[in-house]
Enzyme design. Structure first.
Site, PDB file in Angstrom:
ATOM      1  N   HIS A 222      -3.738 -10.106  -0.043  1.00  0.00           N
ATOM      2  CA  HIS A 222      -3.660 -10.170   1.416  1.00  0.00           C
ATOM      3  C   HIS A 222      -4.468 -11.350   1.949  1.00  0.00           C
ATOM      4  CE1 HIS A 222      -2.760  -5.941   0.521  1.00  0.00           C
ATOM      5  NE2 HIS A 222      -2.047  -5.946   1.639  1.00  0.00           N
TER       6      HIS A 222
ATOM      7  N   HIS B 224      -3.704  -1.267  -4.979  1.00  0.00           N
ATOM      8  CA  HIS B 224      -3.005  -2.513  -5.315  1.00  0.00           C
ATOM      9  C   HIS B 224      -3.367  -2.853  -6.753  1.00  0.00           C
ATOM     10  CE1 HIS B 224      -1.477  -3.684  -1.316  1.00  0.00           C
ATOM     11  NE2 HIS B 224      -2.404  -2.840  -0.936  1.00  0.00           N
TER      12      HIS B 224
ATOM     13  N   MET C  83      -0.567  -5.758   7.997  1.00  0.00           N
ATOM     14  CA  MET C  83      -1.387  -6.926   7.615  1.00  0.00           C
ATOM     15  C   MET C  83      -0.786  -7.707   6.448  1.00  0.00           C
ATOM     16  SD  MET C  83      -5.010  -4.911   7.543  1.00  0.00           S
ATOM     17  CE  MET C  83      -5.334  -3.568   8.691  1.00  0.00           C
ATOM     18  N   SER C  84       0.515  -7.657   6.294  1.00  0.00           N
ATOM     19  CA  SER C  84       1.096  -8.334   5.127  1.00  0.00           C
ATOM     20  C   SER C  84       2.501  -8.836   5.433  1.00  0.00           C
ATOM     21  CB  SER C  84       1.142  -7.361   3.935  1.00  0.00           C
ATOM     22  OG  SER C  84       2.104  -6.345   4.164  1.00  0.00           O
TER      23      SER C  84
ATOM     24  N   TYR D 224      -6.468 -11.257   4.399  1.00  0.00           N
ATOM     25  CA  TYR D 224      -7.837 -10.839   4.775  1.00  0.00           C
ATOM     26  C   TYR D 224      -8.807 -10.856   3.604  1.00  0.00           C
ATOM     27  CZ  TYR D 224      -6.212  -6.233   3.123  1.00  0.00           C
ATOM     28  OH  TYR D 224      -5.688  -5.213   2.382  1.00  0.00           O
ATOM     29  N   GLU D 225      -8.291 -11.037   2.372  1.00  0.00           N
ATOM     30  CA  GLU D 225      -9.196 -11.122   1.224  1.00  0.00           C
ATOM     31  C   GLU D 225      -9.983 -12.434   1.222  1.00  0.00           C
ATOM     32  OE1 GLU D 225      -7.125  -9.940  -2.458  1.00  0.00           O
ATOM     33  OE2 GLU D 225      -5.907  -8.620  -1.189  1.00  0.00           O
TER      34      GLU D 225
ATOM     35  N   ASN E 103       1.306   5.845   9.898  1.00  0.00           N
ATOM     36  CA  ASN E 103       0.612   6.390  11.065  1.00  0.00           C
ATOM     37  C   ASN E 103       1.346   6.029  12.348  1.00  0.00           C
ATOM     38  OD1 ASN E 103      -0.558   3.865   9.873  1.00  0.00           O
ATOM     39  ND2 ASN E 103      -1.506   3.736  11.880  1.00  0.00           N
TER      40      ASN E 103
ATOM     41  N   SER F 233       0.847  -1.196   0.000  1.00  0.00           N
ATOM     42  CA  SER F 233       0.000   0.000   0.000  1.00  0.00           C
ATOM     43  C   SER F 233       0.880   1.243   0.000  1.00  0.00           C
ATOM     44  CB  SER F 233      -0.876   0.050   1.254  1.00  0.00           C
ATOM     45  OG  SER F 233      -1.763  -1.013   1.275  1.00  0.00           O
TER      46      SER F 233
ATOM     47  N   ALA G 130       2.986  -0.710   4.005  1.00  0.00           N
ATOM     48  CA  ALA G 130       2.640   0.435   4.838  1.00  0.00           C
ATOM     49  C   ALA G 130       2.351  -0.111   6.223  1.00  0.00           C
ATOM     50  CB  ALA G 130       1.407   1.130   4.288  1.00  0.00           C
TER      51      ALA G 130
ATOM     52  N   HIS H  94      -7.710   3.815   5.021  1.00  0.00           N
ATOM     53  CA  HIS H  94      -6.818   3.340   3.957  1.00  0.00           C
ATOM     54  C   HIS H  94      -6.400   4.483   3.024  1.00  0.00           C
ATOM     55  CE1 HIS H  94      -4.930   0.438   1.379  1.00  0.00           C
ATOM     56  NE2 HIS H  94      -5.711   0.721   0.353  1.00  0.00           N
TER      57      HIS H  94
END
Ligand code: HPA
Length: 267
Positions: free
Chosen positions: A88, A65, A206-207, A90-91, A230, A33, A118, A242
């Site tokens: 990812h 993406h 998350m990756s 979470y997909e 952040n 990201s 990110a 996002h």
């Protein structure tokens, strides 16, 4: 088409080599990201193809993406594969599509995998928005692993010390930190962020961790770089979204592209 993920990666690598017209690649970059705009700095584009042209790739589901693979030739003559986006966990498609790009790249000859992401910063005392941090190690809290069966892969040095040294030569101001990975797609609660700090984490996202494991399993060396979008993660300031993550990427693209180009030049 095969059901075996390793054979599927071999098939995808063959199609990729044919589509690009290159026999073997040296380096793969996975742009997370906010990193996609930085891809333009790496070298001369040889070809760009949608991932869906290759066996085993899922179409992209996340804004920012792009779901394309760019083949690039660097000034020093290296053949580089740039994944403009990733899949990812979470997909909800399982672990295999998450690591298919890395496995494909390795079967296409790649010996060095550069993973970017990110991340939330867990050390707001020292981290700034838009800072790049080298990943020194990770804590995998995704609950998943790309390896099934009794294959005991050593993860003492997931993120190759030699590559981190090269990156610090390219930019001596780079800090290092431990990346904590959750499955997502929710951002972390303040209590989870506090937990990550206690556990020794410096960034949260998350990756990356599953791809790093798959790369080590495949015998490639790994460099990981987080863009801190952040600082303070869920602990300070306003709720996170996002779009803000992508905006930090756009604002820092030239700097991050320059960093990656210098690192790839040193490989
Ligand atoms: N948490 C998880 N993933 C992220 C964050 C975060 O704070 N920032 C960017 N990606």
């Amino acid at each position: 088409m095969s059901n075996d993920p390793y054979a599927l990666a071999t098939d995808a690598a063959d199609v990729l080599r044919g589509a690009v017209g290159v026999d073997s690649f040296d380096v793969a970059l996975v742009m997370g990201s906010g990193w996609v705009p930085a891809a333009d700095a790496i070298g001369e584009t040889v070809a760009e193809i949608p991932v869906t042209d290759l066996p085993g790739f899922a179409p992209p589901a996340v804004a920012g993406h792009a779901g394309r693979i760019r083949a690039v030739r660097t000034e020093s003559g290296k053949n580089v594969l740039i994944f403009l986006g990733r899949t990812h966990l979470y997909e909800g498609r399982g672990v295999e599509p998450v690591v298919h790009g890395v496995r494909t790249a390795i079967r296409a000859g790649v010996g060095t995998v550069v993973l970017t992401n990110a991340a939330g910063g867990l050390r707001p005392e020292t981290q700034e928005v838009g800072e790049a941090v080298l990943i020194s190690d990770h804590i995998n809290l995704t609950g998943a692993n790309p390896i099934t069966g009794a294959t005991f892969v050593d993860l003492t040095d997931v993120y190759t010390p030699r590559l981190r040294e090269l990156a610090r030569e390219a930019d001596p101001s780079l800090a290092e930190g431990v990346y904590v990975a959750f499955r997502g797609p929710t951002y972390e609660t303040p209590a989870e962020v506090r937990m990550c700090r206690v556990l020794g984490g410096d960034m949260v996202g998350m990756s990356t961790v599953l791809e790093a494991i798959a790369a080590r399993e495949g015998g490639a060396e790994v460099l990981g770089v987080s863009l801190v979008t952040n600082p303070g993660a869920g602990l300070v300031g306003e709720p996170l979204n996002h779009e803000e993550v992508l905006e930090v990427g756009r604002a820092t693209a030239t700097r991050m592209g320059g960093l990656l180009a210098r690192v790839v030049g040193k490989l």
